[in-house]
Write a protein that holds these residues in place. Sequence first.
Motif, short mmCIF file in Angstrom:
data_model
loop_
_atom_site.label_atom_id
_atom_site.label_comp_id
_atom_site.label_asym_id
_atom_site.label_seq_id
_atom_site.Cartn_x
_atom_site.Cartn_y
_atom_site.Cartn_z
N GLY A 1 50.05 34.66 29.23
CA GLY A 1 51.34 34.61 29.93
C GLY A 1 51.78 35.99 30.39
O GLY A 1 52.27 36.15 31.51
N LEU A 2 51.58 37.00 29.56
CA LEU A 2 51.98 38.36 29.94
C LEU A 2 51.13 38.84 31.11
O LEU A 2 51.64 39.42 32.07
N ARG A 3 49.84 38.56 31.02
CA ARG A 3 48.96 38.99 32.11
C ARG A 3 49.35 38.29 33.42
O ARG A 3 49.36 38.91 34.48
N GLU A 4 49.71 37.03 33.32
CA GLU A 4 50.10 36.29 34.53
C GLU A 4 51.37 36.86 35.16
O GLU A 4 51.46 36.96 36.38
N VAL A 5 52.33 37.24 34.33
CA VAL A 5 53.55 37.85 34.87
C VAL A 5 53.18 39.13 35.63
O VAL A 5 53.64 39.38 36.74
N ARG A 6 52.32 39.94 35.01
CA ARG A 6 51.88 41.17 35.68
C ARG A 6 51.23 40.84 37.02
O ARG A 6 51.50 41.48 38.04
N ASP A 7 50.39 39.79 37.03
CA ASP A 7 49.67 39.44 38.25
C ASP A 7 50.59 38.86 39.32
O ASP A 7 50.26 38.85 40.50
N VAL A 8 51.76 38.35 38.91
CA VAL A 8 52.76 37.90 39.89
C VAL A 8 53.53 39.11 40.44
O VAL A 8 53.75 39.22 41.65
N LEU A 9 53.90 40.04 39.55
CA LEU A 9 54.75 41.16 39.97
C LEU A 9 53.99 42.21 40.77
O LEU A 9 54.50 42.74 41.77
N GLN A 10 52.77 42.52 40.34
CA GLN A 10 52.05 43.66 40.93
C GLN A 10 51.90 43.56 42.45
O GLN A 10 52.21 44.52 43.16
N PRO A 11 51.47 42.40 42.98
CA PRO A 11 51.30 42.33 44.44
C PRO A 11 52.61 42.45 45.21
O PRO A 11 52.61 42.81 46.39
N ARG A 12 53.74 42.19 44.55
CA ARG A 12 55.03 42.29 45.23
C ARG A 12 55.45 43.74 45.43
O ARG A 12 56.39 44.02 46.18
N SER A 13 54.81 44.66 44.74
CA SER A 13 55.27 46.06 44.79
C SER A 13 54.11 47.02 44.62
O SER A 13 53.84 47.50 43.52
N PRO A 14 53.42 47.29 45.72
CA PRO A 14 52.24 48.17 45.69
C PRO A 14 52.56 49.57 45.17
O PRO A 14 51.66 50.27 44.69
N ASP A 15 53.83 50.00 45.24
CA ASP A 15 54.18 51.33 44.75
C ASP A 15 54.22 51.40 43.23
O ASP A 15 54.18 52.48 42.64
N MET A 16 54.37 50.26 42.61
CA MET A 16 54.42 50.22 41.14
C MET A 16 52.99 50.13 40.61
O MET A 16 52.14 49.49 41.23
N HIS A 17 52.76 50.74 39.48
CA HIS A 17 51.43 50.63 38.89
C HIS A 17 51.55 50.02 37.50
O HIS A 17 51.74 50.72 36.52
N LEU A 18 51.45 48.71 37.47
CA LEU A 18 51.58 48.00 36.18
C LEU A 18 50.21 47.96 35.52
O LEU A 18 49.59 46.92 35.38
N GLU A 19 49.75 49.14 35.12
CA GLU A 19 48.38 49.22 34.62
C GLU A 19 48.25 48.83 33.15
O GLU A 19 47.18 48.48 32.70
N HIS A 20 49.37 48.88 32.43
CA HIS A 20 49.26 48.63 30.99
C HIS A 20 49.80 47.27 30.55
O HIS A 20 50.85 46.83 31.00
N LEU A 21 49.03 46.64 29.65
CA LEU A 21 49.53 45.49 28.91
C LEU A 21 49.46 45.86 27.44
O LEU A 21 48.37 46.05 26.89
N SER A 22 50.63 46.03 26.82
CA SER A 22 50.68 46.37 25.39
C SER A 22 50.84 45.07 24.62
O SER A 22 51.91 44.46 24.62
N MET A 23 49.75 44.64 24.01
CA MET A 23 49.81 43.38 23.27
C MET A 23 48.70 43.36 22.24
O MET A 23 47.62 43.89 22.46
N GLY A 24 49.00 42.75 21.08
CA GLY A 24 48.02 42.68 20.00
C GLY A 24 48.39 43.60 18.87
O GLY A 24 48.72 44.77 19.09
N MET A 25 48.39 43.04 17.65
CA MET A 25 48.67 43.79 16.43
C MET A 25 47.52 43.50 15.46
O MET A 25 46.49 42.98 15.85
N SER A 26 47.70 43.86 14.19
CA SER A 26 46.59 43.74 13.23
C SER A 26 45.95 42.35 13.23
O SER A 26 44.74 42.21 13.13
N ASN A 27 46.78 41.32 13.35
CA ASN A 27 46.25 39.96 13.18
C ASN A 27 45.74 39.33 14.46
O ASN A 27 45.10 38.28 14.41
N ASP A 28 46.04 39.94 15.59
CA ASP A 28 45.68 39.24 16.84
C ASP A 28 45.16 40.17 17.94
O ASP A 28 45.11 39.78 19.10
#
Length: 235
Positions: free
Chosen positions: A184-211
């Motif tokens: 879901g987080l990756r999909e949001v990024r993939d929706v937002l990124q093409p709307r704003s080429p000036d933004m660089h949404l390069e990072h997805l911070s997700m995952g902790m010890s268990n996942d």
Amino acid sequence: MPLTVIQIREQLTLNIDQINLRIQAAMTRSKQTESVQLVAVTKYTPLPVVQQLLELGDFALGENRPQQLVERKGQLPNAQWHLIGQLQSNKVRSVLPHVSMIHSVDSLKLLKRVVQFSRELECCPDLLLQVNIAEEQTKAGFRKEELIEVWDEICSLGTRQICGLMTMAPFTDDQHLIRATFQGLREVRDVLQPRSPDMHLEHLSMGMSNDFEIAIEEGATLIRIGSLLFKDCDQ
Ligand SMILES: *Cc1c(COP(=O)(O)O)cnc(C)c1O
């Protein structure tokens, strides 16, 4: 008996090696070519153990309480500190000069304040917008639709500080739910990124010890690990 410095260091080395092997394996499985950075979450770790960690590598350190972060930054000024927990509006000014990244920008109001103070104080840490993908009552963050709705307004702030998104999976054994959250987080990024080429949404911070392995398989570039990294390091 408390562990000696040598024992702490040996245990840390073991933990780091094991985590790195698992990161590599997850990257191979997912054909993930982006690099994955491990953020060492130190919120429950005594300072001497954190010091040993820094002897072993150049880790970014994550704290979830602004006050403890500022204190520890004073003690370990050369480390890169990431704020990963909730930031109240009245703490923005005091925490900004001490962080290189804030993972937990969880509302438009907070974002505006952070951007404003960054300009005033001339310190511009990288920012991640926290998204409450699973829509849990207990968790902070933009809802997915909300973020998509306010995205143009966010872009109009004209800040270059935003560099990605962050989420936390529900506390559950349900691997499907965890994976769906990260997707879901990756999909949001993939929706937002093409709307704003000036933004660089390069990072997805997700995952902790268990996942973290599921998170890497779903495209994480930053994983936030505490308990597994410091396992058996302070008895
Ligand atoms: C504590 C914390 C972590 C690390 O959790 P572990 O399960 O100990 O790896 C990661 N992210 C956030 C936001 C946290 O508060």
